[in-house]
Write a protein that holds these residues in place. Structure first.
Motif, short mmCIF file in Angstrom:
data_model
loop_
_atom_site.label_atom_id
_atom_site.label_comp_id
_atom_site.label_asym_id
_atom_site.label_seq_id
_atom_site.Cartn_x
_atom_site.Cartn_y
_atom_site.Cartn_z
N THR A 147 0.95 -1.10 0.07
CA THR A 147 -0.01 -0.01 -0.05
C THR A 147 0.87 1.11 -0.12
OG1 THR A 147 -1.71 -1.20 1.29
CG2 THR A 147 -1.59 1.17 1.22
N ILE A 148 0.72 2.08 -0.94
CA ILE A 148 1.45 3.32 -1.11
C ILE A 148 0.37 4.44 -1.08
CG2 ILE A 148 3.19 4.90 -2.35
CD1 ILE A 148 4.31 2.31 -1.38
N LEU A 149 0.24 5.50 -0.12
CA LEU A 149 -0.66 6.72 -0.21
C LEU A 149 0.08 7.80 -0.46
CD1 LEU A 149 -2.88 5.76 2.85
CD2 LEU A 149 -3.35 5.14 0.35
N VAL A 150 -0.61 8.87 -0.93
CA VAL A 150 0.06 10.21 -1.33
C VAL A 150 -0.78 11.25 -0.42
CG1 VAL A 150 -0.02 11.97 -3.01
CG2 VAL A 150 0.91 9.57 -3.47
N TYR A 151 -0.06 12.09 -0.03
CA TYR A 151 -0.68 13.25 0.91
C TYR A 151 0.15 14.52 0.47
CZ TYR A 151 -3.85 15.37 4.38
OH TYR A 151 -4.81 16.02 4.94
N ALA A 152 -0.50 15.30 -0.04
CA ALA A 152 0.26 16.62 -0.20
C ALA A 152 0.05 17.45 1.04
CB ALA A 152 -0.40 17.32 -1.46
N CYS A 153 1.21 18.01 1.36
CA CYS A 153 1.04 18.85 2.65
C CYS A 153 2.43 19.44 2.78
CB CYS A 153 1.14 17.56 4.15
SG CYS A 153 1.47 18.32 5.51
N ASP A 154 2.31 20.94 3.24
CA ASP A 154 3.50 21.66 3.18
C ASP A 154 3.87 21.73 4.81
OD1 ASP A 154 5.21 23.74 3.92
OD2 ASP A 154 4.31 25.29 2.77
N ILE A 155 4.68 21.01 5.33
CA ILE A 155 5.07 20.67 6.65
C ILE A 155 5.30 21.93 7.71
CG2 ILE A 155 5.45 18.24 6.42
CD1 ILE A 155 8.37 19.11 7.21
N SER A 156 5.71 22.84 6.68
CA SER A 156 6.06 24.12 7.43
C SER A 156 4.69 24.86 7.89
CB SER A 156 6.78 25.19 6.53
OG SER A 156 5.90 25.75 5.79
#
Length: 264
Positions: free
Chosen positions: A55-64
């Motif tokens: 399982t590979i999931l993608v989550y777009a996130c600016d960690i700043s």
């Protein structure tokens, strides 16, 4: 450690060390959550890693951005309950003197490299402690132990990461949760694509393949050690710098100042 079905979150997963680490964990059949601002690139990597039948999931996130990190962590925890490995890899550098660099550029490096790591740890650590298992891997740099002219903000962020990690390392004793810092020397990634590096030589003969660092991250994710320096012999240089600073600091400073002058 058996990584089959273990949940691994990797920040800065859209290129370089993060991308290679994602592939290593996927090869071990871990469940991998790819985190980065670049969703398009993450989707491409996810498609490529699908061959490993995990399982590979993608989550777009600016960690700043703390609110974005909190939403990302909430999504992961609601889906999987907790994470087994958190790899704080996202980071970047800007090459310029303290006199010339903009305050906003200094702040942006601290926001991603240090505060982003801190936001992620704060978001995932409670569940790790609750189940008394898990490991945090913070990807720092030898620049977290050696001040480099032209990289003051970047070095500050990595010095901060190392100090934070050492404090947390002591706090976590006996909890079942571990933390290890991976500190590589120069790595052949797009780190040096930033315009501030100009026409500087991108890599030296000692620069590392990101796969080498990814292997160290796999090792770190089940290691009792506080820090793994890559390659290992560089730890001796750090020791010399800390033990004989009056000899080593002028040498290191001179080398990097010449590089800085060549840029100007």
């Amino acid at each position: 450690m058996n990584y089959n079905k273990k949940v691994v979150v990797i920040t800065g997963a859209s290129s370089g060390i993060g991308e290679q680490s994602a592939e290593k964990f996927a090869q071990l059949h871990a469940i991998v959550i790819l985190v980065s601002r670049n969703e398009e690139k993450l989707q491409q990597i996810s498609s490529r890693l699908s061959k490993y039948q995990t399982t590979i999931l993608v989550y777009a996130c600016d960690i700043s951005k703390k609110d974005q990190v909190d939403k990302m962590a909430k999504f992961v925890i609601e889906k999987f309950g907790s994470v087994d490995v958190l790899v704080n890899n996202a980071g970047f550098g800007i090459y310029d003197t303290v006199e010339k660099i903009k305050v906003e550029e200094m702040e942006s490096q601290m926001s991603t490299n240090f505060f982003g790591m801190m936001y992620c740890i704060k978001a995932f650590l409670p569940k790790m402690l609750e189940k008394r298992s898990g490991h945090i891997v913070n990807v720092a740099s030898v620049a977290g132990s050696v001040g480099i002219p032209g990289m003051a903000s970047y070095c500050a962020s990595k010095f901060a990461m190392l100090g934070f990690s050492e404090s947390l390392y002591h706090e976590l004793k006996g909890t079942g949760v571990g933390i290890t810092v991976v500190s590589p020397i120069m790595v052949r990634t797009n780190f040096f694509d930033h315009v501030s590096f100009g026409k500087m030589p991108r890599y030296s003969s000692t620069s590392l393949d990101p796969k080498t660092v990814a292997n160290a991250i796999i090792k770190a994710s089940s290691s009792p050690r506080l820090e793994i320096v890559v390659p290992q012999f560089v730890r001796f240089v750090i020791w010399l710098k800390q033990t004989l600073p009056y000899i080593i600091n002028p040498i290191i400073g001179g080398i990097f100042r010449r590089s800085l002058k060549s840029k100007i």
